[in-house]
Design an enzyme around this catalytic site. Structure first.
Site, PDB file in Angstrom:
ATOM      1  N   CYS A 242       0.718  -1.233   0.009  1.00 55.72           N
ATOM      2  CA  CYS A 242      -0.179   0.055  -0.061  1.00 55.72           C
ATOM      3  C   CYS A 242       0.671   1.303  -0.209  1.00 55.72           C
ATOM      4  CB  CYS A 242      -0.961  -0.266   1.214  1.00 55.72           C
ATOM      5  SG  CYS A 242      -0.016   0.145   2.734  1.00 55.72           S
TER       6      CYS A 242
ATOM      7  N   HIS B  14      -2.705   1.215   6.591  1.00 53.40           N
ATOM      8  CA  HIS B  14      -3.096   1.149   5.390  1.00 53.40           C
ATOM      9  C   HIS B  14      -3.228   2.448   4.931  1.00 53.40           C
ATOM     10  CE1 HIS B  14      -4.300  -1.021   1.782  1.00 53.40           C
ATOM     11  NE2 HIS B  14      -5.358  -0.106   1.702  1.00 53.40           N
TER      12      HIS B  14
ATOM     13  N   HIS C 227      -5.609   1.743  -4.220  1.00 52.46           N
ATOM     14  CA  HIS C 227      -4.851   1.133  -3.184  1.00 52.46           C
ATOM     15  C   HIS C 227      -4.494  -0.068  -3.720  1.00 52.46           C
ATOM     16  CE1 HIS C 227      -8.009  -1.071  -0.664  1.00 52.46           C
ATOM     17  NE2 HIS C 227      -8.569  -0.905  -1.894  1.00 52.46           N
TER      18      HIS C 227
END
Length: 349
Positions: A265, A313, A325
């Site tokens: 990520c 994240h 993402h």
């Protein structure tokens, strides 16, 4: 990571409200997982167990991502220490070479003095056939002796500096070894979590496993969602970063990777902004402080959206309530609603 199987929201306000629903759903799922996997009643219905298994898989993916960010942080520190250690070692080598040169010069001068100063100066003056010339030489010798004393002081100072640099290099070496061990430890943690998640997935009936895999791909949303009215990026570099992130859609999630063929990520965010000429930190925790934080309701394309309270994240807002993402292993870079998980911050780079 977390569960990404909620229906897409149409806008930012709906996505923000969806975050609350997500938290409650996630807590319920984790409770179900704990019951189903550890102390399930003897009379529990068999169909309840796959649901608990899916929740446990989601939990393991989330833990793996947290460990991935810890791995990235440790690896970044190890790289920094390697550079610092290399610089120190070069400096130590240059310092030693300088000291060797100074010692050689002082040794030659001392030898010359010894050879020319073997008798008492007064007797040398008395016996000299050229007293005036001798006195001139003596004056020069005094100046040389004073210079020699200064060079000796400089040599001693250089030796102290070299000793300090060697001690610092030794400390850096110890820190580097400790950091290497941390990298290896976090790597093992990630691998263990992912392997356990895969074993749990494989334990599901084929139909349940296929349903989970379909859901993990966001319900088949592999293409570009409706971004009409997406808004204008906050800057030219934000626009370039959005274009780069869009070009990465479909690339695989690879933990610890920052492109161009695979991403985790934070690696995707770093790579996308690097294409725009902007250097971002390596971890999602650091990236959330890489600019000015703005409210979710004011998000514009190119803003970084960090998730969970620990910012483990991160994704890029692209407008119309959507982010790009890298979700987790098995789910390629894709679009998802911005409210897919609890948002902790929005950062404008």
């Amino acid at each position: 990571m977390g569960s990404h199987r909620r229906p897409a929201q149409s806008g930012l306000d709906q996505s923000a409200r969806g975050s609350t629903v997500y938290v409650l759903s996630a807590l319920s799922a984790v409770a179900t997982a704990a019951t189903g996997l550890t102390a399930a009643p003897a009379g529990a219905a068999p169909q309840d167990r796959p649901s608990g298994t899916r929740a446990e898989v989601d939990r393991l993916f989330e833990q793996a991502e947290q460990a991935t960010e810890a791995f990235n942080k440790a690896d970044e520190r190890a790289d920094k220490l390697r550079g610092e250690l290399a610089d120190l070692q070069d400096s130590v080598a240059r310092g030693q070479e300088r000291i060797n040169t100074m010692r050689g010069a002082l040794g030659s001068l001392a030898g010359a003095q010894y050879r020319s100063g073997g008798i008492d100066p007064a007797l040398a003056l008395l016996l000299s056939s050229d007293p005036d010339g001798y006195l001139d030489k003596a004056s020069v010798l005094n100046r040389v002796t004073a210079r020699q004393a200064g060079e000796l002081t400089e040599l001693q100072r250089a030796q102290r500096d070299l000793s300090q640099e060697r001690a610092e290099a030794t400390r850096k070496l110890v820190d580097l070894e400790r950091s290497r061990k941390a990298v290896a430890r976090h790597k093992r943690t990630v691998e263990d979590k992912l392997a356990k998640a895969r074993r749990l997935l494989n334990s599901l009936p084929a139909s349940q496993r296929e349903a989970y895999e379909r859901a993990s791909r966001g319900g088949g949303r592999d293409g570009i969602p409706d971004l009409s009215g997406a808004g204008v990026p906050s800057s030219g570099r934000a626009a370039a970063a959005v274009a780069a992130a869009m070009s990465a859609v479909g690339k695989p999630y690879v933990w610890g990777a920052n492109g161009p063929s695979g991403f985790d990520c934070s690696g995707l965010m770093q790579w996308s902004y690097a294409r725009a000429g902007v250097g971002l930190p390596r971890t999602s925790q650091a990236q959330r402080f890489a600019g000015r934080q703005v409210p979710l309701s004011e998000a514009r394309p190119g803003d970084l959206v960090a998730y969970r309270s620990d910012a483990s994240h991160i994704g890029m807002y692209v407008g119309n309530g959507q982010v790009i993402h890298a979700p987790y292993p098995g789910a390629p870079v894709r679009y998802d609603p911005v409210g897919m998980m609890p948002v902790s911050s929005v950062t404008r780079v």
